[in-house]
Design a protein around this motif. Structure first.
Motif, PDB file in Angstrom:
ATOM      1  N   ALA A  49       0.834  -1.208   0.000  1.00  0.00           N
ATOM      2  CA  ALA A  49       0.000   0.000   0.000  1.00  0.00           C
ATOM      3  C   ALA A  49       0.867   1.256   0.000  1.00  0.00           C
ATOM      4  N   MET A  50       1.967   1.241   0.750  1.00  0.00           N
ATOM      5  CA  MET A  50       2.815   2.431   0.819  1.00  0.00           C
ATOM      6  C   MET A  50       3.553   2.650  -0.506  1.00  0.00           C
ATOM      7  N   VAL A  51       4.006   1.571  -1.144  1.00  0.00           N
ATOM      8  CA  VAL A  51       4.652   1.709  -2.454  1.00  0.00           C
ATOM      9  C   VAL A  51       3.692   2.373  -3.429  1.00  0.00           C
ATOM     10  N   LEU A  52       2.462   1.884  -3.473  1.00  0.00           N
ATOM     11  CA  LEU A  52       1.481   2.437  -4.410  1.00  0.00           C
ATOM     12  C   LEU A  52       1.116   3.866  -4.032  1.00  0.00           C
ATOM     13  N   HIS A  53       1.058   4.148  -2.753  1.00  0.00           N
ATOM     14  CA  HIS A  53       0.727   5.495  -2.284  1.00  0.00           C
ATOM     15  C   HIS A  53       1.801   6.500  -2.711  1.00  0.00           C
ATOM     16  N   LEU A  54       3.054   6.159  -2.480  1.00  0.00           N
ATOM     17  CA  LEU A  54       4.135   7.060  -2.872  1.00  0.00           C
ATOM     18  C   LEU A  54       4.224   7.185  -4.390  1.00  0.00           C
TER      19      LEU A  54
END
Length: 256
Positions: A49-54
């Motif tokens: 989720a954080m990879v996609l968010h950034l």
């Protein structure tokens, strides 16, 4: 050649491409600057989720988001299917309808590297007199427009068109980091000399493309349409470039 760099290094590269500081990205993504720093230095492995968010806040293309996910140890989430995949049939039918509906004016569908995927029947405006070697697949519209054996010799405002297309391609190289686009830019930059460019007419709504065709002088302008909410890599990378008459004489010539 595969790139096995860690996800933090890849994210830092994208942040630099966007000319953002760690604090800038942190504010945009509503995370702490410390967390961004830990991700980039490898002290923290980001969740999917954080990879996609950034990646969303960095404007990373879907193809490269998959690459970031794999580098972080996650499975890719965006599909990439060939154009002849049955699941893409409806989308391609829609693209073909757009192209046909634009006739008698020229329109083409291109991929992320400006290679022609589909055309309508009016593209002979550009293909007329072009070296047959340049019309062998994949036909590249950027190369066709700037190559001395393409339709560049028929361009009446070649310097203006060149001054418009090359910076556009340079921006695309910066945004995507695509080495093949970079090679294309280097190739096209070698065609012709950059000198004092004639000013664009303030009365023009967009940069016109003025070229000779069928004994007439045509004036066209262009728009580009993409799938703005695509979740498939292939669809995200398709763009439809449609050309419109910029004056009544051009419209009358193309309407024949």
């Amino acid at each position: 050649m595969t790139d096995d760099r860690p996800v933090g290094e890849l994210l830092r590269e994208w942040r630099h491409r966007r000319r953002l500081s760690q604090l800038d990205l942190a504010i945009q993504a509503d995370v702490s600057a410390r967390h961004v720093s830990f991700v980039e230095t490898g002290r923290t492995i980001p969740s999917r989720a954080m990879v996609l968010h950034l990646a969303e806040h960095l404007g990373v293309p879907l193809r490269e988001r998959n690459r970031l996910l794999v580098a972080a140890g996650h499975a890719p989430v965006y599909a990439q299917r060939p154009l002849d995949d049955p699941d893409l049939a409806k989308a391609l039918e829609a693209v073909e309808r757009v192209l046909r509906g634009h006739e008698p004016y020229p329109a083409v569908a291109v991929d992320r590297r400006w290679n022609v995927l589909l055309t309508n029947s009016a593209v002979d405006v550009f293909f007329e007199g072009v070296d047959p070697a340049l019309l062998k697949p994949p036909i590249n519209m950027m190369r066709l427009g700037l190559h001395p054996r393409g339709f560049a010799p028929r361009l009446l405002n070649r310097a203006q068109v060149r001054a418009f297309l090359l910076p556009r391609l340079a921006r695309q190289v910066t945004l995507t980091g695509d080495p093949e686009l970079s090679a294309l830019y280097e190739e096209l930059s070698a065609y012709g000399e950059d000198g004092d460019l004639p000013p664009v007419d303030a009365a023009d709504i967009a940069l016109p493309i003025r070229l000779r065709h069928g004994g007439a002088e045509l004036s066209l302008f262009t728009t580009i349409t993409t799938f703005g909410a695509a979740f498939d890599i292939t669809l995200e990378e398709i763009a439809v470039e449609a050309f419109y008459p910029a004056d009544q004489e051009t419209a009358a010539h193309l309407d024949k």
